[in-house]
Enzyme design. Structure first.
Site, PDB file in Angstrom:
ATOM      1  N   GLY A   1       0.814  -1.225   0.000  1.00  0.00           N
ATOM      2  CA  GLY A   1       0.000   0.000   0.000  1.00  0.00           C
ATOM      3  C   GLY A   1       0.842   1.267   0.000  1.00  0.00           C
ATOM      4  O   GLY A   1       0.483   2.257   0.635  1.00  0.00           O
ATOM      5  N   LYS A   2       1.959   1.215  -0.731  1.00  0.00           N
ATOM      6  CA  LYS A   2       2.789   2.413  -0.843  1.00  0.00           C
ATOM      7  C   LYS A   2       2.008   3.544  -1.506  1.00  0.00           C
ATOM      8  O   LYS A   2       2.099   4.697  -1.114  1.00  0.00           O
ATOM      9  CB  LYS A   2       4.006   2.107  -1.736  1.00  0.00           C
TER      10      LYS A   2
ATOM     11  N   CYS B   1     -17.101   3.347 -23.268  1.00  0.00           N
ATOM     12  CA  CYS B   1     -16.187   3.201 -24.398  1.00  0.00           C
ATOM     13  C   CYS B   1     -16.545   1.967 -25.233  1.00  0.00           C
ATOM     14  O   CYS B   1     -17.505   2.011 -25.978  1.00  0.00           O
ATOM     15  CB  CYS B   1     -14.744   3.177 -23.885  1.00  0.00           C
TER      16      CYS B   1
ATOM     17  N   GLU C   1     -14.862   7.072 -15.267  1.00  0.00           N
ATOM     18  CA  GLU C   1     -14.336   6.541 -13.996  1.00  0.00           C
ATOM     19  C   GLU C   1     -13.025   7.188 -13.568  1.00  0.00           C
ATOM     20  O   GLU C   1     -12.716   7.246 -12.386  1.00  0.00           O
ATOM     21  CB  GLU C   1     -14.192   5.012 -14.071  1.00  0.00           C
TER      22      GLU C   1
ATOM     23  N   GLY D   1     -18.086  -0.535 -24.291  1.00  0.00           N
ATOM     24  CA  GLY D   1     -19.465  -0.857 -23.889  1.00  0.00           C
ATOM     25  C   GLY D   1     -20.468  -0.016 -24.667  1.00  0.00           C
ATOM     26  O   GLY D   1     -21.530  -0.502 -25.079  1.00  0.00           O
TER      27      GLY D   1
ATOM     28  N   GLU E   1       7.114   8.141  -5.338  1.00  0.00           N
ATOM     29  CA  GLU E   1       7.067   6.743  -4.931  1.00  0.00           C
ATOM     30  C   GLU E   1       7.907   5.901  -5.889  1.00  0.00           C
ATOM     31  O   GLU E   1       7.826   6.090  -7.107  1.00  0.00           O
ATOM     32  CB  GLU E   1       5.601   6.283  -4.961  1.00  0.00           C
TER      33      GLU E   1
ATOM     34  N   ILE F   1      16.670  -5.914  -8.463  1.00  0.00           N
ATOM     35  CA  ILE F   1      17.707  -5.410  -9.369  1.00  0.00           C
ATOM     36  C   ILE F   1      17.196  -4.175 -10.117  1.00  0.00           C
ATOM     37  O   ILE F   1      17.875  -3.176 -10.242  1.00  0.00           O
ATOM     38  CB  ILE F   1      18.117  -6.509 -10.376  1.00  0.00           C
ATOM     39  N   GLU F   2      15.953  -4.253 -10.589  1.00  0.00           N
ATOM     40  CA  GLU F   2      15.429  -3.171 -11.428  1.00  0.00           C
ATOM     41  C   GLU F   2      15.355  -1.824 -10.705  1.00  0.00           C
ATOM     42  O   GLU F   2      15.468  -0.783 -11.325  1.00  0.00           O
ATOM     43  CB  GLU F   2      14.007  -3.504 -11.917  1.00  0.00           C
TER      44      GLU F   2
ATOM     45  N   HIS G   1     -14.051   7.666 -20.635  1.00  0.00           N
ATOM     46  CA  HIS G   1     -13.950   6.913 -19.378  1.00  0.00           C
ATOM     47  C   HIS G   1     -14.218   7.824 -18.178  1.00  0.00           C
ATOM     48  O   HIS G   1     -13.288   8.397 -17.615  1.00  0.00           O
ATOM     49  CB  HIS G   1     -12.551   6.306 -19.244  1.00  0.00           C
TER      50      HIS G   1
END
Ligand code: GLN
Length: 538
Positions: A16-17, A380, A515, A382, A139, A147-148, A513
């Site tokens: 939950g960062k 969209c 949302e 839909g 963040e 590694i990444e 969209h």
């Protein structure tokens, strides 16, 4: 200069960062500070636009049309600050920029290396187009030790060294497990994770300990001692009952207070937690439910429709009902099962999507909702399928379809310029399929006295898009004669943006969209209205 707060994670992922960063941002913003949130993703994709929701959850789209990590959605929902293209970067983007520059001779014959060239590019990202912000919260995706993520961690170390501790703060989020067998809370994973961070040169200033239960003072002291962090800066975050409680919980744990204390500044105004308290109460105490069916390819995957799930909850909050999502996978949906699956639901939602799989089931479901007067919201893809359904069954164009799915169909949905003025397909236009996506915020004009006009209480709106195909506007009159109204259009009148059905309690399709712009503290009118219609049907 802005103050930079870097948030890393340790022990395990999914702690939950994003939510912690977003909650902190809300708390700082509500105390009078200007805040910006950014995300650095260690994967090699240049952006998440091409990543399957199976792998990575939804792709979140910003106002300025960037396809970004879904954490930016959390940031926006909690802070109501619109993210920008410049707020999300990936390893892939960093490397491709550096390599592009190298090819152009931008490094004057030098050997191009991770340090300093990659880290310089990361530092450039961190500071880019920051003007009068008081705080920039960055963040870093993944877990320390991957590694990444190394170049990012190295870059923030350098950044802090260059700008000084008075302008930079490191927050490390770890997991503090509870072992049932020994009835103990264990701090060792946290100690190890901080050791890992220190080995790459970063001493955290604040540790946030995610735990299933409250961490006793003794254990917090232990973390403070072994991790070299002041006891007041060992902050616990116990699992919350709803994510809307997170800002309240972090406030109670004094996260914001410790951050301000670290930077030696005071809050300008008192943090206002009342809106969160209010909606937490509604979410936790609401008994009444409405069942909304959602049919899509990825419905059973957590986070694949994150913003949509959230927006529906917001719609529930504004109507004081709990939205119970009936998730129906479109792949397995047989046309003859539709009635059984939908007869008891109070609303149907078909979300955005790409590709042919499962579309016929969606089309049959829309027909059922249209004929049986079940509230329907098509987003969209839909909306596009609602157009196909109506064209086939009401306009009697038997081979009506979307050229995305069927090259031989009569394209009621297609690429612009793909049809002639009678709406028929122009030969040879298949080659145009590499058309670019319409991404980000676009304006739409709403028809006076339409349902959508009443819902938005406005004649013009702006919403975020992410699609390549459009409704074939040449058939507008035919659709409208049969009762499907194109009630929202692009300002030049060429692209249908919203459709609605006459003689139906609530049937709306939108090419965009909505949302992405819904907020828990400001539910989107379309979702509020949709859930209201569903509630009234019950
Ligand atoms: N596949 C459709 C298009 O490209 C719809 C996309 C979507 O639903 N976001 O137009």
């Amino acid at each position: 200069m802005a103050r930079y707060i870097f948030v890393t994670g340790g022990v395990v992922s999914s702690l939950g960062k994003g939510l912690s960063s977003a909650s902190l941002a809300y708390l700082l913003k509500s105390q009078g500070y200007k805040v910006r949130l950014r995300k650095m993703d260690p994967y090699l994709n240049v952006d998440p636009g091409t990543m399957s929701p199976f792998q990575h959850g939804e792709v979140f789209v910003t106002d300025d049309g960037a396809e970004t990590d879904l954490d930016l959605g959390h940031y926006e929902r909690f802070t109501n600050i619109s993210s920008k293209q410049s707020d999300n970067i990936t390893t892939g983007r960093i490397y491709s920029d550096v390599i592009k520059r190298e090819r152009k001779g931008g490094y004057l014959g030098k050997t191009v290396q991770v340090i300093p060239h990659i880290t310089d590019r990361i530092k450039e990202f961190i500071k880019k187009d920051i003007t009068n912000e008081d705080f920039v919260i960055c963040e870093i995706g993944g877990t320390v030790g991957d590694i990444e993520s190394l170049p990012f961690v190295e870059a923030i170390r350098q950044f802090s060294n260059e700008h000084g501790k008075s302008k930079t703060l490191f927050i490390h989020l770890t997991f503090v497990p509870f072992l049932k067998s020994s009835d103990e809370i264990k701090t060792k994973p946290t100690q190890h994770s901080v050791k890992e961070l220190r080995s790459i040169g970063i001493q955290p200033d604040i540790i946030i300990c995610r735990s299933q239960q409250s961490i006793p003072l003794d254990q917090r002291k232990k973390i403070s001692l072994f991790c070299n962090v002041a006891i007041d800066n060992v902050i616990e975050t116990v699992d919350v009952r709803t994510i809307y409680e997170a800002p309240i919980s972090f406030f109670n744990q004094k996260l914001d207070k410790q951050v301000l204390k670290y930077f030696k500044i005071k809050s300008k105004i008192r943090a206002n937690l009342n809106p969160w308290k209010k909606i937490t109460k509604i979410v936790l105490n609401t008994k009444k439910t409405v069942d909304i069916a959602i049919i899509g390819k990825y419905v059973n995957l957590k986070d694949a429709y994150k913003s949509l799930d959230e927006a529906l909850i917001h719609g529930g909050i504004s109507n004081k009902v709990k939205v119970n999502l009936i998730r129906i996978e479109s792949d397995n949906l047989k046309s003859n099962e539709i009635k059984k699956r939908l007869k008891n639901v109070s609303g149907l939602l078909i979300p955005g999507g790409f590709g042919k799989r499962g579309t016929e089931g969606k089309i049959s479901a829309i027909k059922y909702a249209r004929e049986n007067k079940i509230p329907f919201l098509g987003i969209c893809f839909g909306m596009q399928m609602a157009i196909v359904e109506f064209a086939r069954n009401r306009l009697k164009i038997k081979n009506a379809g979307s050229s995305e799915l069927d090259k031989k169909c009569y394209p009621v949905i297609g690429l612009i310029n793909e049809w002639d003025k009678d709406g028929k397909k122009i030969k040879g236009t298949d080659k145009n399929l590499g058309g670019t996506m319409r991404l980000g915020l676009y304006e739409a004009k709403l028809r006076n006295n339409s349902a959508i006009n009443r819902i938005y209480k406005s004649r013009t709106i702006k919403e975020r898009h992410r699609h390549r195909y459009e409704v074939n506007n040449n058939l507008k009159n035919k659709f409208e004669k049969k009762g499907l109204i194109f009630s929202g259009m692009s300002p030049d009148n060429k692209l249908p943006e919203i459709i609605e059905l006459n003689n139906h309690p609530w049937f709306v399709g939108v090419q965009f969209h909505p949302e992405f712009r819904s907020r828990p503290l400001a539910p989107h009118p379309l979702f509020s209205s949709f859930i209201k219609a569903a509630k009234n049907l019950k």
